[in-house]
Design an enzyme around this catalytic site. Sequence first.
Site, PDB file in Angstrom:
ATOM      1  N   ARG A 453      -3.059  35.586  -4.515  1.00  0.00           N
ATOM      2  CA  ARG A 453      -2.263  35.013  -5.602  1.00  0.00           C
ATOM      3  C   ARG A 453      -3.204  34.411  -6.644  1.00  0.00           C
ATOM      4  O   ARG A 453      -3.911  33.451  -6.359  1.00  0.00           O
ATOM      5  CB  ARG A 453      -1.311  33.936  -5.076  1.00  0.00           C
ATOM      6  N   GLU A 455      -3.032  32.318  -8.972  1.00  0.00           N
ATOM      7  CA  GLU A 455      -2.409  31.155  -9.594  1.00  0.00           C
ATOM      8  C   GLU A 455      -3.410  30.018  -9.609  1.00  0.00           C
ATOM      9  O   GLU A 455      -3.970  29.661  -8.566  1.00  0.00           O
ATOM     10  CB  GLU A 455      -1.148  30.763  -8.817  1.00  0.00           C
ATOM     11  N   ARG A 461      -1.776  22.368  -1.161  1.00  0.00           N
ATOM     12  CA  ARG A 461      -0.986  23.336  -0.389  1.00  0.00           C
ATOM     13  C   ARG A 461      -1.088  24.763  -0.901  1.00  0.00           C
ATOM     14  O   ARG A 461      -0.346  25.633  -0.458  1.00  0.00           O
ATOM     15  CB  ARG A 461       0.487  22.910  -0.370  1.00  0.00           C
ATOM     16  N   HIS A 462      -1.986  25.033  -1.855  1.00  0.00           N
ATOM     17  CA  HIS A 462      -2.100  26.385  -2.411  1.00  0.00           C
ATOM     18  C   HIS A 462      -3.501  26.956  -2.199  1.00  0.00           C
ATOM     19  O   HIS A 462      -4.505  26.249  -2.317  1.00  0.00           O
ATOM     20  CB  HIS A 462      -1.786  26.383  -3.917  1.00  0.00           C
ATOM     21  N   GLU A 610       8.299  24.218   2.310  1.00  0.00           N
ATOM     22  CA  GLU A 610       8.648  25.610   2.597  1.00  0.00           C
ATOM     23  C   GLU A 610       7.515  26.322   3.340  1.00  0.00           C
ATOM     24  O   GLU A 610       6.351  26.238   2.962  1.00  0.00           O
ATOM     25  CB  GLU A 610       8.932  26.330   1.280  1.00  0.00           C
ATOM     26  N   SER A 613       9.749  32.349   2.831  1.00  0.00           N
ATOM     27  CA  SER A 613      10.740  32.765   1.842  1.00  0.00           C
ATOM     28  C   SER A 613      11.228  34.145   2.254  1.00  0.00           C
ATOM     29  O   SER A 613      10.424  35.049   2.508  1.00  0.00           O
ATOM     30  CB  SER A 613      10.104  32.803   0.452  1.00  0.00           C
ATOM     31  N   ARG A 661      -0.213  27.626   5.696  1.00  0.00           N
ATOM     32  CA  ARG A 661       0.787  26.609   5.347  1.00  0.00           C
ATOM     33  C   ARG A 661       1.483  26.069   6.599  1.00  0.00           C
ATOM     34  O   ARG A 661       1.634  24.861   6.765  1.00  0.00           O
ATOM     35  CB  ARG A 661       1.808  27.220   4.385  1.00  0.00           C
TER      36      ARG A 661
END
Length: 1039
Positions: A453, A455, A461-462, A610, A613, A661
């Site tokens: 990812r 981002e 948490r990323h 979360e 998903s 996670r």
Amino acid sequence: MSLKKALGKLKPGSRSNPASDDEGGLTSPKANGIASPSSPASSGLFGHRGSADLNRTSDITPADSRTSLDQTPKTGSPRNSGIFHRRTESPGRNQTFGSKASTGRARTGSTSSPIRVVKEKLHLNNDSSSDGDVPLNRDGEPMSRNQLRKAEKQAQQEERKKEIREKEEEIEKRKREMAEQAAAELTPEQKAKYGDIPPNSYAGEPKHLQRTNILELGAKDIGKEVIFRARIHHLRKMSSKFVFFVFRQQTATIQGVLVEHSHVSKYMVYWAEHLEAESVVLVRGILQEPKSRQGEVTGASIHDVEISVHHLHVEAAVTEHLPFNVYEAEVTQAEVDEEIAKSGNKEGHSRVKIADRTRLSNRVIDLRSTASQGIFRIQSGICNLFRQQLNSEGFIEIHTPKLQGGATESGASVFKVEYFGRGAFLAQSPQLAKQLCISADYGKVYEIGAVFRAENSNTYRHLTEYTGLDLEMQIDEHYHEVLRVLDRTFKHIFTGIYKHFRPEIEIVKRQFPHEDLVWLDETPIIPFAEGIRMLNESGYRDEDGNPLDENEDMGTRDEVQLGRVIKQKLGTDYYILDKFPRNARPFYAMPDPTNPELTNSFDIFLRGQEILSGGQRIHDARMLLENMERLKMDPTTMEEYIQGFQWGAPPHGGGGIGLERILMLFLQLGNIRHASMFPRDPKSLPEKPVIKQLRHPEASTMHPPWEGKDRVAACIDWQPIEKLIANYGDATNTSWLEPRTEIWRDEFTGAAVGFVPQDGFGITVGDPLCHPSQYVKTMTGYLKYIKKERNLKPLWLLVGSAAEETLATKFNWRTFSVVAEQRVDPAHNPALQDSDVQRKIRHAEREGVKIFDYPLGAPPPEDVQKKVDARVQDWLQNRKGRQVHLTNIHPWQDIEHRQYHVAQTADGTIVAFVAMAQLSPDHGWQVKYSLDFPNAPGGSIEYVVTHALKVVAQGGAETVTFGGGASSKFTPGHNVKGTRVKVLSRAYHAIATELKLTNKTEFREKLGATDDPSYICYPPHGLGPMAIKAIMNFFEDDD
């Protein structure tokens, strides 16, 4: 109140001088500060570096001194003759020379202090104030107070050098004697009991020796002989005949004792006490009942048995200095808090918790810790349990490509890569490939693989790369079939982890305290809108004070608060939110049949965040194309994916789990990077510094002049410091040319670090003189030298951001900024448009001031130099008050890298003077000296400085620094927080006010300077009152 009065009120904590190593840790320094390679310690059985204590004045019997390794010997007890091995000390925790106890012998010669020695040499008598007793300087005049102080310091340095020299001679003599005696006295059988195993010894005839897993050892095994490989976790010498070890094997530790007796020679004990922590050793011995007073071992994970070592061999030695070791990494915050709370805690003796940045920057060492070993065993267990459950439900494991022709998620960034001249992307998930497998009639599939990812999220948490646990399956009647499969899988994982990994969980809890997970037999499935209403009804509001919208996705802050509400109302850490809004889901999410603004999708939450998903996917090609058109996606980039549905695909759904996670939340690690073996985030893979064209290529540290040769044997000199400054230096490095600065050199690259011994500290200013890619190795070597061979406490001042980052992340140092290099772009100098500056320049011109330039390679003639020197003396005599500076005025120092600008009036009087120092290509030039001489016409200094900037701009310079200037406030850097920030901030404000440190800064700002922060760096517990006083003495001139 003056600064000295204020400092006088600071009572430094008493500092003990624990016994230091008579026979280890110091090698003979050469004139350039490099340890001599020729030493008996460099070969044979005694080839390991020294431990912290070899005082053999008293021998302690094992019966008298048995205690667990985690206990500190009491002051005054015989055990106090031994201290921790030097490799197990915390960063910055050092000892100092200066007492007879520290040398382990009666010092020869005078026992007077260095100050008393210098007073005797200079005939200073405290009982007499007669001028006749004051010594004379070279000019035949009585010494000034400053000259006396410098003479005292020089005498102290000479005394310290003498101590070091004598100590080294004694150490070397002792090592030679021990090596000679061992060779002469030991039988071949005795010699075979210890030593180094050659690295190419693993292809001979197998011996079939049974190796032991120490985790399985217990009281039942007492009396057995065992063999195992382990790391030295910790060692402590108790006497010349007795050494304690803690051996570590992954998550288990066991105490070992090595005692001199008929089968263990004194030479083996001597050799063993010098081993390095973290060395890999092969241990052979007899298991025995612990003989400690407690009846059990409290300093190891195995409490009811210890090993009496009979054979010890090194299989892998530590050859590079460790920024920290695992023993230090095991220190918990609770232990730090407990020690700080103890009464009588001495400054500099508290244990230190290694910061996360330091751990992650030295990941291999951190991964050896028992907490990390436990974390990644649990991570492995999660993957195995995931596979186990899905295999039992008829799933097939697949492996999908990570190179794709188009993005797989709308609204999320992707990593673009070049693929044989055309564009491609790293997979954001295996989503599309999973769905195609369902179209290909595989029914139920899962995958464990990498997900990327792009981002730019620097949060706890990323990650930009993580491990996905994904599944996809056909739906028979309702998409909740997918949800129920996932629910069963999660509960199987939770139950299995607590059943099979309870010891690892308890190990992790020491570093990361947390409560066990709570879940219900029937998992709550809460509609998304209802969850939002629960949150609003609890009184929660967003950052603008408004209730949350039921049709908008939640942020992390909202999720965490909802988790608290559900835990309070329903008593569970694990729950499901269903029916998410359409605008919070990707293009392939199936709309709800009764409300097209909702989707048949869900998220699963753990501890309020979360972890999955999932939901039903669109399997109709027409509906899929309409959704892509609505979201402005180009179908041509996903032709293969769309074709799979055009050829017919059954109803299906699935979900994706982030492995890191779920692990982070399960163990409450606080930062997802602890759950990733080698984490990747936006700051990973930093760009390597570009190697620019050097001003002196022949003085490179990347390719030193002796590259491929032995420098000493080839009779090649070090690269000159002046050329290293021109290649790599900034303004502060020019201070290394001062006589008081000593230079340490890296033996292999020639990299240089300058330092000044000051009041027991080694004070360095400026970055190392080498390429930035060499900072870690250069700093490691220098810090080892300054602490172990010079016995000084290191402080590093006025470094740039790259050096600060290295000290903070690699060595766990604390950093802050109160100083900035004040730089200007000479080609775009705001001072040229400053009306006040220009008015002053015009005034100087009207007064007849003219400027004469002397560029590089064309220094001023001798008569001009004499005139400048005379005016410098006028300037010095005109100074008032205390002075804070790095260098004295030496206009003609390193003249090869200087250019000069002299301002004169019509009658030839020199009124202002600027010396420009050439720095590295990265740093351009420094306004080394800008002197406004007495009685100069107004505007003279502004005139000559702005002119000097114009000249270097015409030569292509992009940056010029005026040197360091004080900042108006204290700015914390790394590893400085809480109360420490407030204390340091107040201290800085007092010092800056007392010394008027910002005066220069304000003047430079008028000339267009902007701040580039410089940092003060110090090891943990390294900036107490004595360090502050040393810094003040380093900078201050009392004249």
